[in-house]
Design an enzyme around this catalytic site. Structure first.
Site, PDB file in Angstrom:
ATOM      1  CB  VAL A  43      37.153  36.677  47.730  1.00 18.54           C
ATOM      2  CG1 VAL A  43      37.987  35.472  48.171  1.00 18.54           C
ATOM      3  CG2 VAL A  43      38.058  37.856  47.402  1.00 18.54           C
ATOM      4  CD  GLU A  54      31.512  38.413  51.529  1.00 18.53           C
ATOM      5  OE1 GLU A  54      31.406  39.018  52.579  1.00 18.53           O
ATOM      6  OE2 GLU A  54      32.410  37.587  51.309  1.00 18.53           O
ATOM      7  CE  LYS A  58      37.995  34.492  42.671  1.00 18.90           C
ATOM      8  NZ  LYS A  58      37.532  33.269  41.996  1.00 18.90           N
TER       9      LYS A  58
HETATM   10  N1  HSE Z   1      36.205  32.065  37.248  1.00 16.67           N
HETATM   11  C1  HSE Z   1      36.084  31.955  38.651  1.00 16.67           C
HETATM   12  C2  HSE Z   1      36.061  30.502  39.059  1.00 16.67           C
HETATM   13  C3  HSE Z   1      34.848  32.582  39.209  1.00 16.67           C
HETATM   14  O1  HSE Z   1      36.131  29.612  38.205  1.00 16.67           O
HETATM   15  O2  HSE Z   1      35.988  30.233  40.256  1.00 16.67           O
HETATM   16  C4  HSE Z   1      34.930  34.044  39.293  1.00 16.67           C
HETATM   17  O3  HSE Z   1      35.959  34.431  40.145  1.00 16.67           O
END
Ligand code: HSE
Length: 434
Positions: free
Chosen positions: A132, A129, A205
């Site tokens: 994503v 979970e 994702k």
């Molecule tokens: N680096 C990602 C973001 C968070 O800026 O949303 C981790 O997936």
């Protein structure tokens, strides 16, 4: 009271958030689970830094074997990130019959087939979970809440860093470089922000969501990925004049035959449910045959938001351990023998409306040459804006919105237009998602 022991690999931002939550929410978890979750070991290369949480030093180790080979540990939580040794450690834990929880989207996007197959063969559970959209329960929603729904599309703002930068550019009329620098100073962007700003993190994702939504493996390298580093303040301002905002969207659509999966900046109408999801917030919009659309909004990153998603996975697995349940929910949301390879659409096969930005000499006849080329490729123009007059020999921005057209034709037209002697820079294209 029964204790379920977990071992954690990776004591960074998310790992320390998980340890904090397991301590601070101990009572509420016990009240809801009827058991205690106990951290048995935490492995990290650095066991001396202060992580902002009190931990018995006996729990800390630099040796990952003390987690994956630990007979007391029933759930291994992988939070180190990256491909190796995360992949080998996960496979080792699974082979040892342990349930696994991870927030590692890059690993699952690239090596998902191998890891899901191992999980299914060993009849253990995998929770991801936190991989994503952080605290937004989108994996659980697809695997459980939308179990009867035929999903037709998922669109998401699934990278908080990129969303922060675009929101700041839009709200404060600043350049990309200024917004990125501020995101880095505030800790929202990494020192090397490539994965976030170039759309790679979003692609990881959306590949996972696609796997769960339609029951297909996804070849990550086939996803069209375009980031936000080419977005200028002119694009943002013109988008606003046309009634749109620019967002980095991760898109996955299924027409029953093929999957259209891509990540790129997109113009969405100001009235769109995700147009005002700003700053580091994430949003995921799911469309299906039963509820039309469902938009989930929340915190997509950070120690406690992502930590809470990881803890929820641990508790879910603990419930199954306590009730002796195996494979209650299919790890890929479809049973292994129901997974099928759905072809992925090439970006050239899509149709869209387009926002085109040209940099052209401010001479008579330029507009008609460009519109002529567009017309020759069956691309209809909806509206045109020219910004300002220019100094001799320098380009001015010429902006066009098109009617729905084929991507292939648009790419061919842009190639011809970019070769004109009145065009000063490579043209820019932003797809419109209505
Ligand atoms: N680096 C990602 C973001 C968070 O800026 O949303 C981790 O997936």
């Amino acid at each position: 009271m029964r204790k379920i022991k977990v071992g954690i690999i990776g004591f960074g931002t998310i790992g320390s958030g998980v340890v904090k939550i397991l301590a601070s929410s101990k009572d509420i978890i016990r009240q809801r689970l009827g058991a205690e979750i106990e951290v048995a070991k935490i492995a990290d290369l650095d066991v001396s830094s202060d992580r902002g949480v009190v931990v018995d030093s006996n729990l800390l180790t630099t040796d990952t074997k003390e987690v994956v080979d630990n007979p007391e540990v029933e759930i291994v939580v992988e939070l180190m990130g990256g491909y190796e040794p995360a992949r080998s450690l996960m496979l080792q834990a699974i082979a040892g019959g342990k349930h696994v929880v991870t927030a590692n989207k890059a690993l699952l996007a690239k090596h998902g087939d191998e890891i899901f197959s191992a999980v299914e063969d060993q009849q253990v559970a995998i929770g991801f979970e936190g991989a994503v959209a952080g605290a937004i329960p989108i994996i659980r929603s697809i695997r459980e809440a939308f179990v009867a729904n035929e999903i037709t599309a998922i669109e998401g703002i699934v990278n908080g860093t990129a969303n922060y930068i675009l929101s700041k550019m839009s709200d404060e009329q600043c350049d990309f470089a200024v917004a990125l620098k501020e995101a880095q100073e505030k800790g929202f962007a990494e020192a090397d922000p490539t994965f976030d700003i170039e759309g790679i993190d979003s692609a990881h994702k959306i590949s996972l969501l696609t796997r769960l939504a339609y029951g297909t493996p996804v070849n990550f390298d086939d996803i069209t990925v375009q980031g936000i580093s080419g977005i200028s303040i002119d694009d943002i301002e013109c988008a606003r004049e046309f009634g749109y905002r620019i967002k980095l969207l991760a898109i996955s659509k299924f027409d029953g035959e093929s999957v259209d999966i891509r990540v790129h900046p997109a113009m969405i109408p100001q009235s769109h449910p995700m147009a005002n999801v700003n700053g580091v917030l994430n949003a995921v919009r799911v469309c299906d045959n039963l509820m039309e659309e469902n938009v989930l909004i929340g915190h997509g990153a950070g120690s406690l938001p992502t930590g809470s998603a990881v803890v929820a996975d641990i508790v879910e697995q603990a419930r199954d351990i306590l009730s002796n349940n195996k494979n209650r929910v299919a790890s890929q949301s479809f049973l292994k023998n129901e997974m099928r390879s759905i072809p992925m659409m090439n970006i050239e096969e899509i149709d869209s409306e387009y926002f085109l930005r040209f940099s052209v000499l401010d001479n008579p006849g330029v507009l008609s040459r460009i519109s002529g080329i567009l017309g020759n490729h069956s691309i209809g123009i909806l509206s045109v804006i020219q910004k300002g007059r220019c100094d001799q020999g320098k380009g001015v921005p010429l902006i066009m919105m098109t009617h729905r057209a084929s991507e292939k034709n648009v790419q061919l037209a842009l190639k011809e237009i970019d070769a004109l002697d009145v065009v000063c820079e490579k043209s820019n294209l932003i797809r419109v998602e209505n």
